[in-house]
Design an enzyme around this catalytic site. Structure first.
Site, PDB file in Angstrom:
ATOM      1  N   TYR A 119       1.053  -1.419  -0.093  1.00 55.82           N
ATOM      2  CA  TYR A 119      -0.116   0.400   0.158  1.00 55.82           C
ATOM      3  C   TYR A 119       0.592   1.272   0.147  1.00 55.82           C
ATOM      4  O   TYR A 119       1.612   1.893   0.822  1.00 55.82           O
ATOM      5  CB  TYR A 119      -1.013  -0.091   0.695  1.00 55.82           C
ATOM      6  CG  TYR A 119      -1.905  -0.771   1.331  1.00 55.82           C
ATOM      7  CD1 TYR A 119      -2.647  -0.578  -0.005  1.00 55.82           C
ATOM      8  CD2 TYR A 119      -1.699  -2.190   2.509  1.00 55.82           C
ATOM      9  CE1 TYR A 119      -4.499  -1.895   0.947  1.00 55.82           C
ATOM     10  CE2 TYR A 119      -2.663  -2.771   1.719  1.00 55.82           C
ATOM     11  CZ  TYR A 119      -3.944  -2.949   0.827  1.00 55.82           C
ATOM     12  OH  TYR A 119      -5.574  -3.627   1.094  1.00 55.82           O
TER      13      TYR A 119
ATOM     14  N   TYR B 295      -0.082  -9.879   0.619  1.00 57.80           N
ATOM     15  CA  TYR B 295       1.126  -8.847   1.350  1.00 57.80           C
ATOM     16  C   TYR B 295       0.833 -10.071   2.865  1.00 57.80           C
ATOM     17  O   TYR B 295       0.161 -10.375   3.246  1.00 57.80           O
ATOM     18  CB  TYR B 295       0.237  -7.082   1.803  1.00 57.80           C
ATOM     19  CG  TYR B 295      -0.231  -7.038   2.076  1.00 57.80           C
ATOM     20  CD1 TYR B 295      -0.997  -7.146   3.199  1.00 57.80           C
ATOM     21  CD2 TYR B 295      -1.255  -6.262   1.556  1.00 57.80           C
ATOM     22  CE1 TYR B 295      -2.013  -6.720   3.846  1.00 57.80           C
ATOM     23  CE2 TYR B 295      -2.979  -6.518   1.933  1.00 57.80           C
ATOM     24  CZ  TYR B 295      -3.203  -6.527   2.308  1.00 57.80           C
ATOM     25  OH  TYR B 295      -4.487  -5.549   3.534  1.00 57.80           O
TER      26      TYR B 295
ATOM     27  N   ARG C 287      -2.314 -12.009   4.188  1.00 53.43           N
ATOM     28  CA  ARG C 287      -3.512 -11.553   3.414  1.00 53.43           C
ATOM     29  C   ARG C 287      -3.836 -12.248   1.688  1.00 53.43           C
ATOM     30  O   ARG C 287      -2.788 -11.916   0.768  1.00 53.43           O
ATOM     31  CB  ARG C 287      -4.189 -10.162   3.434  1.00 53.43           C
ATOM     32  CG  ARG C 287      -4.133  -9.461   3.936  1.00 53.43           C
ATOM     33  CD  ARG C 287      -5.224 -10.032   5.028  1.00 53.43           C
ATOM     34  NE  ARG C 287      -6.613 -10.103   5.087  1.00 53.43           N
ATOM     35  CZ  ARG C 287      -7.768  -9.575   4.251  1.00 53.43           C
ATOM     36  NH1 ARG C 287      -7.581  -8.560   4.540  1.00 53.43           N
ATOM     37  NH2 ARG C 287      -8.614 -10.169   4.009  1.00 53.43           N
TER      38      ARG C 287
ATOM     39  N   HIS D  28      -6.555  -8.954  -2.289  1.00 52.62           N
ATOM     40  CA  HIS D  28      -8.000  -8.569  -2.517  1.00 52.62           C
ATOM     41  C   HIS D  28      -8.017  -6.634  -2.843  1.00 52.62           C
ATOM     42  O   HIS D  28      -7.271  -6.503  -2.612  1.00 52.62           O
ATOM     43  CB  HIS D  28      -9.041  -8.974  -0.977  1.00 52.62           C
ATOM     44  CG  HIS D  28      -7.969  -7.765   0.532  1.00 52.62           C
ATOM     45  ND1 HIS D  28      -6.682  -8.573   0.344  1.00 52.62           N
ATOM     46  CD2 HIS D  28      -8.017  -6.700   0.817  1.00 52.62           C
ATOM     47  CE1 HIS D  28      -5.837  -8.045   1.314  1.00 52.62           C
ATOM     48  NE2 HIS D  28      -6.838  -6.659   1.152  1.00 52.62           N
TER      49      HIS D  28
ATOM     50  N   HIS E  64      -9.971  -3.329  -1.508  1.00 56.19           N
ATOM     51  CA  HIS E  64     -11.423  -3.395  -0.720  1.00 56.19           C
ATOM     52  C   HIS E  64     -12.682  -2.216  -1.370  1.00 56.19           C
ATOM     53  O   HIS E  64     -12.247  -1.468  -2.340  1.00 56.19           O
ATOM     54  CB  HIS E  64     -10.920  -2.029  -0.065  1.00 56.19           C
ATOM     55  CG  HIS E  64     -10.189  -3.045   1.362  1.00 56.19           C
ATOM     56  ND1 HIS E  64     -10.264  -3.537   2.678  1.00 56.19           N
ATOM     57  CD2 HIS E  64      -8.705  -2.678   1.524  1.00 56.19           C
ATOM     58  CE1 HIS E  64      -8.677  -3.845   3.267  1.00 56.19           C
ATOM     59  NE2 HIS E  64      -7.723  -3.845   2.292  1.00 56.19           N
TER      60      HIS E  64
HETATM   61 FE   FE2 Z   1      -6.079  -4.570   2.725  1.00 58.72          FE
END
Ligand code: FE2
Length: 234
Positions: free
Chosen positions: A102, A141, A151, A154, A156
């Site tokens: 991110y 990640y 995770r 995905h 969001h």
């Molecule tokens: Fe996320």
């Protein structure tokens, strides 16, 4: 005045799910008190309908160069619980880049930041409730929930439908991801069908030749259930 039904039992994540560590501290310790919906929740304005830019729904066009990664198209319909398309719903997305990073000060996972990818976009549904994004496939990640925790890939999603009370924040997953059964965030939803609804479907009809794979993700918001219900009307 219209009413909105409460969510169905089992369809939402448990407030307390031991496998998802941060729920242990943030879950309510007392039984919840149900409050009636307020007038502003039911009829107040929602955000952002007048300020969507022409490329806001294409996360690959926000910089001079294209981002690294596998280009994807994510599209679907926003529906109410009666299966009707929700027009003018604000759909916002945010996601990691192709390396699973991110662009956020608190993400220090040692994967590269992509200077050509911000990872945020938004769209408004058309008259039939359709939305469409172009992006790149996010990477998995690591997170520190437990040893060797990753995770699944995905995206969001946040949605505002016709009223503030229909606000929905959720995540979309990709089909056949081996990390899905290991993910306590997704697995904290008790109902198997509800979990399956968060996994997008590969869709050849959305896929564009020589360009991008397409994934379909339909989203159901709380339905508008009229207090007075006419049957057999003309
Ligand atoms: Fe996320």
């Amino acid at each position: 005045m219209n009413e909105y039904p409460r969510t169905k039992p089992g369809s939402q994540p448990e407030y307390l799910y031991a496998g998802y560590r941060s729920t242990i501290r943030r879950a309510p310790s007392q039984p919840l008190i149900q409050l009636p919906h307020t007038l502003s929740e039911l009829s107040g304005p929602v955000y952002g309908h007048n300020s969507i830019g022409p490329t806001d729904n294409d996360l690959t066009l926000h910089f001079a160069e294209a981002p690294q990664g596998e280009r994807i198209i994510v599209a679907g319909r926003v529906l109410d619980e009666d299966g009707r398309g929700v027009p003018n719903a604000l759909v916002e997305v945010w996601q990691a880049n192709a390396g699973g990073r991110y662009r956020h000060a608190r993400d220090n996972h040692p994967a590269p930041i992509d200077p050509n990818f911000l990872g945020a976009g938004r769209a408004v549904t058309d008259d039939a409730g359709n939305y469409r994004f172009v992006s790149i496939k996010p990477g998995a990640y690591p997170w520190r929930n437990h040893h060797n925790a990753w995770r699944p890939a995905h995206i969001h999603f946040s949605l505002f439908g016709s009223a503030f009370v229909t606000r929905l924040v959720t995540q979309m997953y990709f089909p056949d991801d081996p990390l899905i059964p290991l993910d306590p965030i997704l697995q904290s939803i008790p109902d198997a069908d509800a979990r399956a609804r968060l996994v997008s479907q590969f869709d050849l009809s959305l896929t564009e030749p020589e360009w991008a794979l397409g994934y379909r993700f339909d989203i159901v918001l709380r339905g508008r259930r009229a207090t007075h219900f006419e049957e057999g009307g003309k």
